[in-house]
Motif scaffolding. Structure first.
Motif, PDB file in Angstrom:
ATOM      1  N   GLU A 139       0.842  -1.196   0.000  1.00  0.00           N
ATOM      2  CA  GLU A 139       0.000   0.000   0.000  1.00  0.00           C
ATOM      3  C   GLU A 139       0.871   1.238   0.000  1.00  0.00           C
ATOM      4  O   GLU A 139       1.877   1.299   0.723  1.00  0.00           O
ATOM      5  N   GLY A 140       0.505   2.211  -0.822  1.00  0.00           N
ATOM      6  CA  GLY A 140       1.263   3.456  -0.877  1.00  0.00           C
ATOM      7  C   GLY A 140       2.483   3.365  -1.780  1.00  0.00           C
ATOM      8  O   GLY A 140       3.147   4.365  -2.031  1.00  0.00           O
ATOM      9  N   ARG A 141       2.791   2.177  -2.277  1.00  0.00           N
ATOM     10  CA  ARG A 141       3.979   2.026  -3.134  1.00  0.00           C
ATOM     11  C   ARG A 141       3.651   2.326  -4.601  1.00  0.00           C
ATOM     12  O   ARG A 141       4.548   2.535  -5.406  1.00  0.00           O
ATOM     13  N   VAL A 142       2.356   2.297  -4.935  1.00  0.00           N
ATOM     14  CA  VAL A 142       1.927   2.583  -6.313  1.00  0.00           C
ATOM     15  C   VAL A 142       0.788   3.590  -6.246  1.00  0.00           C
ATOM     16  O   VAL A 142      -0.125   3.438  -5.427  1.00  0.00           O
ATOM     17  N   GLU A 143       0.864   4.599  -7.106  1.00  0.00           N
ATOM     18  CA  GLU A 143      -0.248   5.553  -7.189  1.00  0.00           C
ATOM     19  C   GLU A 143      -1.169   5.106  -8.318  1.00  0.00           C
ATOM     20  O   GLU A 143      -0.725   4.992  -9.473  1.00  0.00           O
ATOM     21  N   PHE A 144      -2.421   4.811  -7.992  1.00  0.00           N
ATOM     22  CA  PHE A 144      -3.369   4.332  -9.002  1.00  0.00           C
ATOM     23  C   PHE A 144      -4.217   5.492  -9.518  1.00  0.00           C
ATOM     24  O   PHE A 144      -4.803   6.229  -8.721  1.00  0.00           O
ATOM     25  N   LEU A 145      -4.275   5.631 -10.853  1.00  0.00           N
ATOM     26  CA  LEU A 145      -5.037   6.722 -11.454  1.00  0.00           C
ATOM     27  C   LEU A 145      -5.990   6.188 -12.507  1.00  0.00           C
ATOM     28  O   LEU A 145      -5.610   5.337 -13.319  1.00  0.00           O
ATOM     29  N   GLN A 146      -7.217   6.725 -12.499  1.00  0.00           N
ATOM     30  CA  GLN A 146      -8.138   6.351 -13.565  1.00  0.00           C
ATOM     31  C   GLN A 146      -7.982   7.353 -14.700  1.00  0.00           C
ATOM     32  O   GLN A 146      -7.903   8.561 -14.462  1.00  0.00           O
ATOM     33  N   GLY A 147      -7.905   6.864 -15.935  1.00  0.00           N
ATOM     34  CA  GLY A 147      -7.792   7.777 -17.052  1.00  0.00           C
ATOM     35  C   GLY A 147      -7.494   7.043 -18.338  1.00  0.00           C
ATOM     36  O   GLY A 147      -7.332   5.818 -18.358  1.00  0.00           O
ATOM     37  N   ASP A 148      -7.400   7.850 -19.407  1.00  0.00           N
ATOM     38  CA  ASP A 148      -7.157   7.284 -20.734  1.00  0.00           C
ATOM     39  C   ASP A 148      -5.649   7.260 -21.004  1.00  0.00           C
ATOM     40  O   ASP A 148      -5.007   8.315 -21.080  1.00  0.00           O
ATOM     41  N   LEU A 149      -5.098   6.085 -21.107  1.00  0.00           N
ATOM     42  CA  LEU A 149      -3.679   5.866 -21.434  1.00  0.00           C
ATOM     43  C   LEU A 149      -2.783   6.817 -20.642  1.00  0.00           C
ATOM     44  O   LEU A 149      -2.837   6.834 -19.424  1.00  0.00           O
ATOM     45  N   LEU A 150      -1.932   7.631 -21.335  1.00  0.00           N
ATOM     46  CA  LEU A 150      -0.974   8.465 -20.594  1.00  0.00           C
ATOM     47  C   LEU A 150      -1.541   9.824 -20.214  1.00  0.00           C
ATOM     48  O   LEU A 150      -0.824  10.664 -19.637  1.00  0.00           O
ATOM     49  N   SER A 151      -2.820  10.057 -20.558  1.00  0.00           N
ATOM     50  CA  SER A 151      -3.356  11.419 -20.381  1.00  0.00           C
ATOM     51  C   SER A 151      -3.309  11.956 -18.943  1.00  0.00           C
ATOM     52  O   SER A 151      -3.186  13.170 -18.760  1.00  0.00           O
ATOM     53  N   PRO A 152      -3.398  11.112 -17.885  1.00  0.00           N
ATOM     54  CA  PRO A 152      -3.330  11.708 -16.537  1.00  0.00           C
ATOM     55  C   PRO A 152      -1.940  12.245 -16.173  1.00  0.00           C
ATOM     56  O   PRO A 152      -1.798  12.890 -15.125  1.00  0.00           O
ATOM     57  N   LEU A 153      -0.932  11.995 -17.001  1.00  0.00           N
ATOM     58  CA  LEU A 153       0.446  12.359 -16.626  1.00  0.00           C
ATOM     59  C   LEU A 153       0.852  13.722 -17.152  1.00  0.00           C
ATOM     60  O   LEU A 153       0.499  14.097 -18.273  1.00  0.00           O
ATOM     61  N   GLY A 154       1.635  14.426 -16.352  1.00  0.00           N
ATOM     62  CA  GLY A 154       2.204  15.691 -16.795  1.00  0.00           C
ATOM     63  C   GLY A 154       3.336  15.444 -17.793  1.00  0.00           C
ATOM     64  O   GLY A 154       3.825  14.313 -17.929  1.00  0.00           O
ATOM     65  N   ASP A 155       3.769  16.520 -18.477  1.00  0.00           N
ATOM     66  CA  ASP A 155       4.850  16.390 -19.463  1.00  0.00           C
ATOM     67  C   ASP A 155       6.185  16.143 -18.752  1.00  0.00           C
ATOM     68  O   ASP A 155       6.461  16.744 -17.712  1.00  0.00           O
ATOM     69  N   GLY A 156       7.008  15.278 -19.343  1.00  0.00           N
ATOM     70  CA  GLY A 156       8.364  15.050 -18.856  1.00  0.00           C
ATOM     71  C   GLY A 156       8.449  14.566 -17.421  1.00  0.00           C
ATOM     72  O   GLY A 156       9.343  14.962 -16.681  1.00  0.00           O
ATOM     73  N   THR A 157       7.525  13.709 -17.015  1.00  0.00           N
ATOM     74  CA  THR A 157       7.487  13.299 -15.601  1.00  0.00           C
ATOM     75  C   THR A 157       7.987  11.871 -15.351  1.00  0.00           C
ATOM     76  O   THR A 157       8.221  11.502 -14.205  1.00  0.00           O
ATOM     77  N   MET A 158       8.118  11.072 -16.415  1.00  0.00           N
ATOM     78  CA  MET A 158       8.407   9.642 -16.221  1.00  0.00           C
ATOM     79  C   MET A 158       9.773   9.242 -16.802  1.00  0.00           C
ATOM     80  O   MET A 158      10.198   9.775 -17.825  1.00  0.00           O
ATOM     81  N   ASP A 159      10.418   8.286 -16.149  1.00  0.00           N
ATOM     82  CA  ASP A 159      11.655   7.719 -16.698  1.00  0.00           C
ATOM     83  C   ASP A 159      11.363   6.508 -17.588  1.00  0.00           C
ATOM     84  O   ASP A 159      12.087   6.252 -18.545  1.00  0.00           O
ATOM     85  N   VAL A 160      10.323   5.758 -17.213  1.00  0.00           N
ATOM     86  CA  VAL A 160       9.993   4.547 -17.978  1.00  0.00           C
ATOM     87  C   VAL A 160       8.477   4.434 -18.140  1.00  0.00           C
ATOM     88  O   VAL A 160       7.728   4.580 -17.168  1.00  0.00           O
ATOM     89  N   VAL A 161       8.062   4.170 -19.379  1.00  0.00           N
ATOM     90  CA  VAL A 161       6.666   3.815 -19.657  1.00  0.00           C
ATOM     91  C   VAL A 161       6.656   2.316 -19.947  1.00  0.00           C
ATOM     92  O   VAL A 161       7.403   1.840 -20.796  1.00  0.00           O
ATOM     93  N   VAL A 162       5.842   1.575 -19.200  1.00  0.00           N
ATOM     94  CA  VAL A 162       5.744   0.138 -19.441  1.00  0.00           C
ATOM     95  C   VAL A 162       4.269  -0.201 -19.621  1.00  0.00           C
ATOM     96  O   VAL A 162       3.410   0.409 -18.971  1.00  0.00           O
ATOM     97  N   SER A 163       3.986  -1.136 -20.530  1.00  0.00           N
ATOM     98  CA  SER A 163       2.574  -1.446 -20.751  1.00  0.00           C
ATOM     99  C   SER A 163       2.345  -2.818 -21.381  1.00  0.00           C
ATOM    100  O   SER A 163       3.055  -3.213 -22.302  1.00  0.00           O
ATOM    101  N   ASN A 164       1.354  -3.501 -20.843  1.00  0.00           N
ATOM    102  CA  ASN A 164       0.721  -4.605 -21.557  1.00  0.00           C
ATOM    103  C   ASN A 164      -0.709  -4.158 -21.770  1.00  0.00           C
ATOM    104  O   ASN A 164      -1.563  -4.328 -20.912  1.00  0.00           O
ATOM    105  N   SER A 165      -0.948  -3.535 -22.918  1.00  0.00           N
ATOM    106  CA  SER A 165      -2.273  -2.975 -23.206  1.00  0.00           C
ATOM    107  C   SER A 165      -2.973  -3.907 -24.207  1.00  0.00           C
ATOM    108  O   SER A 165      -2.363  -4.847 -24.705  1.00  0.00           O
ATOM    109  N   PRO A 166      -4.253  -3.651 -24.503  1.00  0.00           N
ATOM    110  CA  PRO A 166      -4.954  -4.550 -25.435  1.00  0.00           C
ATOM    111  C   PRO A 166      -4.254  -4.571 -26.796  1.00  0.00           C
ATOM    112  O   PRO A 166      -3.958  -3.508 -27.350  1.00  0.00           O
ATOM    113  N   TYR A 167      -4.009  -5.778 -27.348  1.00  0.00           N
ATOM    114  CA  TYR A 167      -3.365  -5.834 -28.670  1.00  0.00           C
ATOM    115  C   TYR A 167      -3.901  -6.941 -29.571  1.00  0.00           C
ATOM    116  O   TYR A 167      -3.251  -7.368 -30.516  1.00  0.00           O
TER     117      TYR A 167
END
Ligand SMILES: C[S@@+](CC[C@H](N)C(=O)[O-])C[C@H]1O[C@@H](n2cnc3c(N)ncnc32)[C@H](O)[C@@H]1O
Length: 291
Positions: free
Chosen positions: A171-199
């Motif tokens: 608990e508290g180790r992951v921040e869970f956000l509801q939203g569309d793909l990367l849209s909840p994120l600010g610009d230039g905020t992440m070092d790594v994007v990882v995903s297993n999305s529908p394919y």
């Protein structure tokens, strides 16, 4: 009275009748499943089952067992019936709001961890389409000190992911956000994007087993006409959300290696690699982003 129709059903009779039904239904590992359901219904261990074949089963356990077997005979995946699935040596809660984690996805985690472990303390990692939270929580637990964000469009899936954070004492180790793909994120905020999305493409979806189509959420599987709609969005938007340098690690369908590599290249990623799974099939594409 249940189908066994008698008091004092013995464990070995229960096992025998379950085995017959599961074999008739054509399940892949009937012996294993019969034991799994006996353990679940009786709260017993393998050792108990082997040591006490003559023990009688009480009516409550018998009813519970019949209900588990009925669900399985109706095609429901074992993981939904047991409400759990192992991923990266940890047990995750699952229900029909989330995809059942697949062993191939452990490769995505391994690739992401290879990148993350070379980064600074506090590196930002986002898991896009987190489902039950298996990628995000595994990264948070395997690479402590990483700041992990997990996004899903489904509130029901996020509730499962949050319950897994509690289950795994994360608990508290992951921040869970509801939203569309990367849209909840600010610009230039992440070092790594990882995903297993529908394919899965619309055509491939029709060819999936009934076990998948009838029980797993279509929104977790279908990625548009060619299966690449969601991956295209994530890869094309990743440079906005990434710091420089940053990385993107994406699980893909086995036939998508060349196409997804091309999407990475067109977007401006460098050091792009297609990684094969244990079956020798293209399974992950990763690349680096520099402004
Ligand atoms: C293939 S499942 C993977 C779940 C989990 N990452 C795993 O590996 O088991 C894809 C997930 O992406 C979510 N999803 C689908 N479209 C999305 C979107 N536009 N924005 C955010 N999440 C989305 C689904 O709800 C689903 O939970």
């Amino acid at each position: 009275m249940n189908e066994h129709g008698r008091r004092g059903t013995r464990l070995k009779e229960l096992y025998g009748s379950a085995l017959k039904k599961l074999k008739r239904a054509g399940v892949e590992s009937p012996e294993l499943e019969a034991r799994i359901f006996i353990k679940k219904a009786l709260g017993a261990t393998d050792a108990y089952i082997y040591a006490h074949p003559e023990s009688s089963v009480n009516s409550g356990a018998l009813a519970a067992f019949d209900s588990l077997i009925e669900r399985r005979l109706a095609g429901e995946p074992v993981a939904y019936i047991l409400e759990e699935k192992e991923f990266y040596s940890r047990s995750f809660s699952v229900n029909r709001h989330v995809l059942i984690p697949r062993p191939e996805t452990e490769l995505v985690v391994r690739e992401a961890l290879g990148i993350i472990r070379a980064l600074h303390e506090g590196a930002g990692v986002v898991d896009v389409g987190t489902g039950c939270g298996c990628i995000a929580l595994t990264v948070a637990l395997e690479a402590p000190g990483t700041k992990v964000v997990a996004i899903d469009s489904s509130q029901d899936a996020l509730e499962v992911a949050a319950s897994n954070a509690r289950r795994l004492c994360a608990e508290g180790r992951v921040e869970f956000l509801q939203g569309d793909l990367l849209s909840p994120l600010g610009d230039g905020t992440m070092d790594v994007v990882v995903s297993n999305s529908p394919y899965v493409s619309e055509v491939e979806y029709g060819d999936l087993s009934r076990e998948v189509r009838d029980f797993e959420p279509p929104g977790a599987l279908i990625g548009g006409k060619d299966g690449l709609d969601v991956i295209r969005h994530i890869v094309r938007d990743a440079p906005r959300a990434l710091k420089s340098p940053g990385s993107c690690v994406i699980e893909i369908g086995e036939s998508h290696g060349t196409a997804v590599k091309e999407i990475f290249a067109e977007t401006g990623f460098i050091d792009i690699a297609v990684v094969k799974d244990y079956a020798g099939l293209d399974r992950v594409v990763r690349g680096q982003w520099r402004r």
